[in-house]
Design a protein around this motif. Structure first.
Motif: not given
Length: 751
Positions: A617, A675, A677, A682, A684, A715, A717, A729, A731
């Protein structure tokens, strides 16, 4: 048929035998026709209440026939005995004499049980009074028409007292209702935030007090307030430029008074009264039973009206009319109290509500202005990092104060020229507002001399001289370094530390403390300051920090520095952000402000290979300017390269769009967090604007607004609110970006 008894108590015509004394109840003589015996009449004559013997059948609609009355009946009604015996039972029983008996009483009497009620009666002179009428069965030998003992008692005083008690109770109930509304409004103003409280107050008033109400303020035009902290982007019109009217006088005045806004009145065109009437007129159609006019009160602050409260009253209460003539039955059951307030009570409640809202509105707007001013000043003093393209630089700042964004620690990363980069990390004693003010002064001085002189020792000598004359109220320490590139890819570092913790050089797991060229705190040196030199190669890392990173109450400072060196000796992250994440593991519970700058020379030394064991991260604190977008892209690209993520181009694109939205539409600094995951990446992005992102429709000729659609294709979101704003955010899907433009856009999930 009415019959009067003889003087001696015997009725010879009917042959009734009169006993010498009162027999037992079960041995009373049956009286087929006639009046009570002499001894019974003598007893009834001593009773102060009206007593009569009547014949009447509750099963049939037959009149009530009076057979006998005592002397008290004459005194109560004003009629003579003969008039009562021949005129019927109306003066004694009211509507019961006309067979207009309430259903509950009729059922009771039909079953042969005693019963009664309270009725309105009138004496011979026309004076009305309330009477308690009671009927008790009288045993007779014949079952054709029952006989009853009718007792009538004047209860006007009791009824009047009950009416007064009811009025007092209703008045107390209205007062309690008004007080509860005012107390609830005060509670709402303290419980809810400014964005919701006005809606809750108008809902409360509409349920309990009025048919409708609303708050209105002035901008270029009148508008309905939805929050006590609402800021209008339009400048309000000056009152002297408006036609004079009652509403403009409310805004111009500073005292509480009530104005009536009547739709039947023609107000001057362009006046605030006419404008306000146009806004609230639709409420008249929604509430046709209400009085067709509005009550307007000023919402006063300390210096005048901030807004107006407009209310539409409820329909007038319908009171039960009292019988004007004849007899009327007072209901035996207590009537429910009408839960409403009188007109004067409504006005008092509205006035108290307007005053409380006015004070809360002024306090909220004053706080908002002060917060905006403080935020502007703090943003101007927050640490800054220039975009240094040839170096991998990561910085971090965290004040310990919950109420301020800046304390006494700071850092600066500045491009002095095309080839030279300056790094400053300093610490002013304390972490309050005074420390922040001293930090701002000292930071400006260092920046000014850094732009004029290159040598760190010379820069800090000049700073000493100026600070000693400025009389900065707080002592401060700092480390100042310059980095200049060499042709072989390495960099020359010149530095001086003024009472500050030494910077650390990390090379191949070896940690070197740059403790040379040290001196006293800023402003306390009386000798020339020296400059230390060191060379850093590709892959080397420089770490500048303040004592908040290593200082704890439960351990000495030296142990904290040793712990930091131990952590740095095991760092192999291939990017500055990864190094910073590992270092911040020491700051799990900071007790002081933290400023941290990590400088990594790109590349790696021959024969070394980073194992990639750094945390998966990353986080960055970025200024709200357009250059942040490019910095965010490069930072994410370095992290993806360090983690071996193949979707780096898609990650850069998503990061670019989210960061651009935060820079263009957000407030304050931009926070970027990345990050891995395990099942995706991810991303943000945080800013201080609580408004959510809104995708725009595809329209020809529109510029911008399509960033969210791009994110949507790459993504999953969403967004979530935070105490200071919001986080958007996203992903990133595995394999995202390999078929951009060919895959249909998936639906956006909820946050």
């Amino acid at each position: 048929m009415a019959i009067s008894p003889t003087a001696d108590g015997e009725d010879g015509a009917r042959g009734v035998t009169v006993p010498e004394g009162p027999p037992a109840h079960d041995s009373w003589p049956t009286v087929p026709e006639g009046a009570p015996p002499a001894w019974a009449e003598a007893v009834l004559a001593t009773i102060g209440e009206s007593v009569a013997l009547v014949r009447w059948s509750p099963h049939e609609r037959s009149p009530m026939e009076v057979l006998w009355v005592n002397d008290a009946a004459e005194g109560l009604t004003g009629y003579t005995r003969a008039e009562l015996l021949t005129g019927g039972a109306a003066p004694l029983a009211g509507v019961i004499a006309d067979d207009d008996v309430p259903m509950e009483l009729r059922v009771q009497l039909r079953e042969g049980n005693p019963g009664g009620t309270v009725v309105r009666l009138y004496r011979a002179d026309g004076e009305g009074y309330w009477a308690n009428v009671a009927l008790t069965p009288y045993p007779t030998a014949s079952d054709e028409v029952p006989w009853w003992v009718l007792v009538t008692r004047d209860v006007s005083g009791e009824v009047a007292s009950a009416a007064e008690d009811r009025l007092r109770f209703e008045a107390d109930e209205r007062a309690r209702l008004g007080l509860s509304v005012v107390l609830r409004v005060s509670g709402l103003l303290s419980e809810l935030d400014g964005a919701r409280v006005l809606g809750a107050i108008t809902d409360l008033l509409t349920r309990r007090v009025v048919a409708w109400c609303g708050f209105f303020a002035r901008g270029r035009g009148l508008y309905e307030l939805d929050a006590i902290t609402t800021r209008t982007e339009q400048a309000p019109r000056r009152l002297e430029d408006l036609p004079s009217c009652a509403i403009s006088e409310l805004f111009a005045g500073s005292s509480m008074r009530t104005v009536t806004l009547d739709p039947a009145v023609t107000y001057s065109p362009g006046s605030l009264s006419a404008e306000l009437l146009d806004l609230v007129r639709p409420q008249l159609e929604l509430h046709p039973d209400s009085p067709q006019q509005f009550t307007v009160l000023p919402v006063l602050g300390r210096r005048g009206a901030l807004a107006v409260l407009v209310a539409l009253a409820r329909p007038a209460r319908q009171h039960r009319p009292e019988p004007a003539g004849g007899a009327g039955i007072l209901p035996s059951r207590p009537q429910p109290v009408v839960r409403g307030m009188a007109e004067q009570d409504v006005g008092t409640v509205l006035e108290l509500v307007a005053r409380r809202v006015g004070m809360a509105m002024e306090n909220a707007q004053l706080y908002a202005r002060e917060h905006s001013l403080a935020e502007t000043l703090q943003l101007a003093m927050l640490p800054e990092q220039d975009d240094v393209g040839r170096l991998d630089v990561w910085s971090y700042y965290a004040p310990t104060s919950e109420h301020a964004q800046v304390g006494g620690d700071w850092y600066d990363v500045v491009n002095l020229s095309e080839s030279t980069v300056a790094v400053v990390v300093g610490d002013v004693v304390g972490h309050d507002v005074e420390a922040a003010a001293a930090m701002g002064q000292l930071r400006s001085v260092v920046r000014a001399y850094a732009a004029e002189f290159i040598d760190p020792g010379t820069v800090l000598e000049r700073v000493d001289r100026l600070v000693s004359s400025m009389r900065v109220p707080r002592s401060a320490s700092l480390v100042y370094a310059t980095l200049t590139p060499r042709d072989d890819g390495s960099w020359d570092v010149a530095y001086h530390r003024a009472g500050h913790l030494p910077a650390l050089l990390v090379r191949d797991g070896q940690v070197t403390s740059l403790s040379d060229a040290g001196g006293t705190l800023i402003g306390f040196s009386s000798r020339p300051r020296q400059t230390g030199f060191v060379r850093v190669d590709p892959g080397d890392v420089l770490i500048f920090y303040t004592d908040g990173l290593v200082e704890r109450r439960d351990r000495p400072m030296r142990e904290g520095v040793t712990a930091l060196e131990e952590v740095c000796s095991h760092i192999h992250a291939p990017d500055a952000a990864g190094v910073g994440e590992e270092i911040l593991q020491l700051a799990d519970a900071p007790e002081d402000d933290i400023a941290l700058v990590v400088v990594r020379v790109p590349g790696q030394r021959p024969g070394t290979s980073p194992p990639g064991s750094s945390p998966r991260q990353r986080r960055w604190q970025l200024p709200p300017d357009p250059a942040t977008i490019g910095r965010a892209r490069r930072a994410v690209a370095r992290a993806c390269e360090a983690w071996g993520i193949a979707e780096a181009p898609a990650a850069e694109l998503v990061t670019s769009e989210l960061t651009a939205n935060a820079v263009m539409h957000g407030w304050g600094r931009v926070g970027l967090q990345l990050q891995d995951t395990g099942d995706g990446l991810r991303i943000e992005v945080e800013d201080a604007n609580p408004a959510p992102p809104v995708p725009r429709e595809h329209m020809a000729g529109r510029v911008g607004g399509f960033g969210i659609h791009i994110v949507d294709r790459l993504a999953d979101w969403g967004w979530r609110p935070t105490p200071s704003g919001k986080v958007v955010w996203a992903r990133l899907r595995r394999g995202a970006g390999t078929e951009i433009g060919s895959r249909p856009a998936p639906g956006r999930p909820s946050a």
